[in-house]
Design an enzyme around this catalytic site. Structure first.
Site, PDB file in Angstrom:
ATOM      1  N   GLY A  25       0.817  -1.321   0.137  1.00  0.00           N
ATOM      2  CA  GLY A  25      -0.147  -0.050  -0.398  1.00  0.00           C
ATOM      3  C   GLY A  25       0.823   0.861  -0.178  1.00  0.00           C
ATOM      4  O   GLY A  25       1.833   0.855  -0.403  1.00  0.00           O
ATOM      5  N   CYS A  58       2.758   5.698  -2.948  1.00  0.00           N
ATOM      6  CA  CYS A  58       3.477   5.173  -3.821  1.00  0.00           C
ATOM      7  C   CYS A  58       3.420   4.395  -4.887  1.00  0.00           C
ATOM      8  O   CYS A  58       2.491   4.452  -5.779  1.00  0.00           O
ATOM      9  CB  CYS A  58       5.412   5.251  -3.852  1.00  0.00           C
ATOM     10  SG  CYS A  58       6.185   7.537  -3.308  1.00  0.00           S
TER      11      CYS A  58
HETATM   12  N1  LIG Z   1       6.657   9.587   0.464  1.00  0.00           N
HETATM   13  C1  LIG Z   1       7.110   9.143  -0.223  1.00  0.00           C
HETATM   14  O1  LIG Z   1       7.791   7.579   0.096  1.00  0.00           O
HETATM   15  C2  LIG Z   1       7.871   9.746  -1.434  1.00  0.00           C
HETATM   16  C3  LIG Z   1       9.290   8.291  -1.897  1.00  0.00           C
HETATM   17  C4  LIG Z   1       9.770   8.729  -3.295  1.00  0.00           C
HETATM   18  C5  LIG Z   1       8.784   9.967  -4.108  1.00  0.00           C
HETATM   19  N2  LIG Z   1       8.182  10.452  -3.725  1.00  0.00           N
HETATM   20  C6  LIG Z   1       7.070  11.430  -4.398  1.00  0.00           C
HETATM   21  O2  LIG Z   1       7.658  12.008  -4.236  1.00  0.00           O
HETATM   22  C7  LIG Z   1       6.311  13.778  -3.913  1.00  0.00           C
HETATM   23  C8  LIG Z   1       5.915  14.063  -3.039  1.00  0.00           C
HETATM   24  O3  LIG Z   1       5.770  13.000  -1.716  1.00  0.00           O
HETATM   25  P1  LIG Z   1       5.471  13.887  -0.498  1.00  0.00           P
HETATM   26  O4  LIG Z   1       5.135  11.897  -0.132  1.00  0.00           O
HETATM   27  O5  LIG Z   1       6.558  13.930   0.001  1.00  0.00           O
HETATM   28  O6  LIG Z   1       4.163  14.166  -0.266  1.00  0.00           O
HETATM   29  P2  LIG Z   1       3.318  15.374   0.687  1.00  0.00           P
HETATM   30  O7  LIG Z   1       1.863  14.550   0.681  1.00  0.00           O
HETATM   31  O8  LIG Z   1       4.121  14.112   1.844  1.00  0.00           O
HETATM   32  O9  LIG Z   1       3.932  16.232   0.598  1.00  0.00           O
HETATM   33  C9  LIG Z   1       3.750  17.435   0.048  1.00  0.00           C
HETATM   34  C10 LIG Z   1       3.548  18.529   0.829  1.00  0.00           C
HETATM   35  O10 LIG Z   1       3.491  20.233  -1.069  1.00  0.00           O
HETATM   36  C11 LIG Z   1       2.811  20.483  -0.130  1.00  0.00           C
HETATM   37  N3  LIG Z   1       2.046  21.278  -1.603  1.00  0.00           N
HETATM   38  C12 LIG Z   1       1.287  20.750  -2.057  1.00  0.00           C
HETATM   39  N4  LIG Z   1       0.956  21.896  -3.509  1.00  0.00           N
HETATM   40  C13 LIG Z   1       1.720  23.055  -2.818  1.00  0.00           C
HETATM   41  C14 LIG Z   1       2.483  24.435  -3.678  1.00  0.00           C
HETATM   42  N5  LIG Z   1       1.388  24.943  -4.560  1.00  0.00           N
HETATM   43  N6  LIG Z   1       3.567  25.009  -3.037  1.00  0.00           N
HETATM   44  C15 LIG Z   1       3.671  24.725  -1.856  1.00  0.00           C
HETATM   45  N7  LIG Z   1       3.849  23.069  -1.430  1.00  0.00           N
HETATM   46  C16 LIG Z   1       2.652  22.311  -2.155  1.00  0.00           C
HETATM   47  C17 LIG Z   1       1.894  20.465   0.251  1.00  0.00           C
HETATM   48  O11 LIG Z   1       0.946  20.877   1.243  1.00  0.00           O
HETATM   49  C18 LIG Z   1       2.464  18.710   1.165  1.00  0.00           C
HETATM   50  O12 LIG Z   1       3.281  19.595   2.490  1.00  0.00           O
HETATM   51  C19 LIG Z   1       5.579  12.916  -5.342  1.00  0.00           C
HETATM   52  O13 LIG Z   1       5.358  13.153  -6.937  1.00  0.00           O
HETATM   53  C20 LIG Z   1       5.467  11.196  -4.750  1.00  0.00           C
HETATM   54  O14 LIG Z   1       5.055  10.688  -5.212  1.00  0.00           O
HETATM   55  C21 LIG Z   1       7.924  10.138  -2.166  1.00  0.00           C
END
Ligand SMILES: NC(=O)c1ccc[n+]([C@@H]2O[C@H](COP(=O)([O-])OP(=O)(O)OC[C@H]3O[C@@H](n4cnc5c(N)ncnc54)[C@H](O)[C@@H]3O)[C@@H](O)[C@H]2O)c1
Length: 454
Positions: free
Chosen positions: A280, A283
């Site tokens: 789950g 990602c």
């Molecule tokens: N979480 C993981 O394990 C992981 C690992 C690799 C890649 N990713 C990728 O990285 C990206 C981020 O994932 P995450 O888990 O950190 O997401 P998240 O939801 O934890 O964080 C995203 C943040 O971006 C902010 N945000 C959204 N729109 C914005 C804007 N216009 N201006 C400023 N801030 C804004 C949100 O408020 C939030 O705090 C995604 O594309 C995800 O697929 C995530």
């Protein structure tokens, strides 16, 4: 070693780990997020997410870290601007790029008043071609604000960190991927990541620096595809072993021994071969769906990707089947769910199997009680029928069955004898992660049901 002025847009799991690790390496970092509450918490020294070790590093590097809700000054000051905003799944399985588009236009507007070059580094997981799309939006933003040719380059730098060890993975990655067309931008990224590549630093996390980390330079499209292909492959590996485990159950083979046997083949490798209730998280589900949607956009019908997702869905259902086999009707039965976050050492509940399983059990009339070391409260909000308790034994007390959903260390080490004595007949333990010794569970007076190891 050069110290960079870094901006990070999006202070979530990825943005925070990226910002903290780059500040730890001596750079000045400003983290920007549109969520004012999140930024206010960070300014107070509070961590808005649960991520081991992150709070300590943020505190340690506080002099090199700033937090803000304003994009403009961050873009103005930065030499390198990371974008780590969410790219969630849209209803049709495609990628919702609205957050990243908003950020790109915002960057463009600010760039209209700036001459110095800016490297915009995309860490968010985005469909192939998004690098060019982001460039287009930035340029449009600049023109809308009366500027001419904006001075920037877009780089794709996909993120591979795992929640629960995000900081460690940022400082000690298996590889760094840089996708770019501009030689200048590639050089900036090489310089920025030099300490990580050379492992020329020691941390409390790992005092002994390791071998050099491979840094792979590709074109933009390939870097974007590497991220999807990596996650799809990992999800496939788990779905594969789950399919094998289901066949093991019917044939009498032991899935753990089978996984060990195949994992010893260097071409296969032993990791990600643990059968159980499936994957789950924030990602795998969205990235497998997105890759399928991307291929469909180009007229290619993916065959493996939907099957990988379907096997996974089936695993969630198998939990219910295993309960029904022993409890028969679930109506009125008390079922304890142990561990609710999508994996251990995180509070993340996005696409967590626990929530789906809790809803299904509730739909069958069961009384569902859940315990998680950090994600309980949020899980209770997500599934109001799920009663949250603050101790695993409180969840187990009076339960007809308990299901280990997430293998937190404290749950792996649970006192089985005590658990068995607290339950009521038939005292069933469904081991969703195949972590318990079936003999010990049976010796504790419980029935044991694992995955592929009956
Ligand atoms: N979480 C993981 O394990 C992981 C690992 C690799 C890649 N990713 C990728 O990285 C990206 C981020 O994932 P995450 O888990 O950190 O997401 P998240 O939801 O934890 O964080 C995203 C943040 O971006 C902010 N945000 C959204 N729109 C914005 C804007 N216009 N201006 C400023 N801030 C804004 C949100 O408020 C939030 O705090 C995604 O594309 C995800 O697929 C995530």
């Amino acid at each position: 070693m050069k110290e960079f002025e870094i901006g990070v847009v999006g202070a979530g799991y990825v943005g925070l780990a990226t910002g903290a690790s780059l500040a730890y390496l001596g750079n000045r970092v400003t983290l920007m997020d549109k969520d004012a509450q999140r930024i206010a918490a960070l300014k107070r020294g509070e961590l808005p997410i649960f991520e081991p070790g992150l709070g300590e590093v943020l505190a340690k590097c506080s002099k090199r870290l700033n937090f803000t809700v304003d994009l403009d000054p961050v873009v103005q000051a930065a030499e390198v601007l990371f974008v780590a905003v969410g790219t969630p799944m849209a209803e049709d399985g495609s990628v919702d790029l609205s957050d990243i588009s908003e950020v790109a236009r915002g960057i463009g507007r600010t760039l209209s008043g700036r001459d110095r070059p800016l490297v915009v580094v995309n860490k968010s997981t985005v469909p192939v071609g998004s690098g060019d799309y982001i460039s287009m939006l930035i340029q449009e933003g600049t023109e809308e604000s009366g500027g001419g040719e904006a001075n920037f380059q877009v780089v794709s730098n996909p993120e591979f960190l795992r929640e629960g060890s995000a900081l460690y993975d940022s400082l000690y990655p298996d590889r760094i991927v840089i996708g770019a067309d501009s030689r200048q931008a590639i050089e900036v990224m090489r310089e920025l990541y030099r300490p990580v590549v050379e492992q020329s630093f020691a941390t409390e996390l790992d005092p002994r620096p390791k071998n050099a980390v491979p840094l792979l330079v590709t074109d933009l499209a390939s870097a974007e595809m590497i991220k999807y292909a990596s996650n799809a492959f990992l999800a496939t590996k788990i779905s594969f072993i789950n399919e094998i485990a289901n066949i093991c159950e019917l044939t009498g083979a032991d899935a753990r021994s089978v996984a060990q046997g195949i994992g010893l083949d260097a071409r296969i490798g032993s990791r990600f071969l643990n059968a159980g209730i499936g994957w789950g998280g924030s990602c795998f589900p969205k990235d497998v769906a997105a890759l399928r949607a991307i291929s469909a956009e180009y007229g290619y019908e993916a065959i493996m990707l939907p099957a990988v997702a379907e096997v996974n869905e089936r695993q969630h259902k198998r939990v219910i089947e295993k309960l029904q086999q022993e409890l028969h009707t679930l109506r009125g039965k008390r079922v304890a769910l142990l561990g609710l976050s999508f994996k251990p050492n995180t509070d993340d509940l996005r696409e967590a199997p626990s929530l789906k399983i809790a809803s299904k059990l509730d739909g069958c009339g069961a009384r569902v009680v859940g315990y998680d070391p950090v994600a309980g409260k949020a899980a209770g909000r997500a599934v109001p029928e799920l009663v949250i308790v603050h101790d695993p034994y409180e969840a187990i007390e009076g339960a007809h069955a308990a299901v280990l959903i997430t293998e937190w260390q404290e749950l792996k080490e649970i006192d089985l004898k005590r658990a068995g004595s607290l339950m009521q007949e038939p005292r069933l333990l469904v081991d969703g992660r195949n972590v318990y010794d079936p003999r010990k569970v049976r010796d504790s007076g419980m029935l044991y049901r694992g995955f592929g190891r009956e």
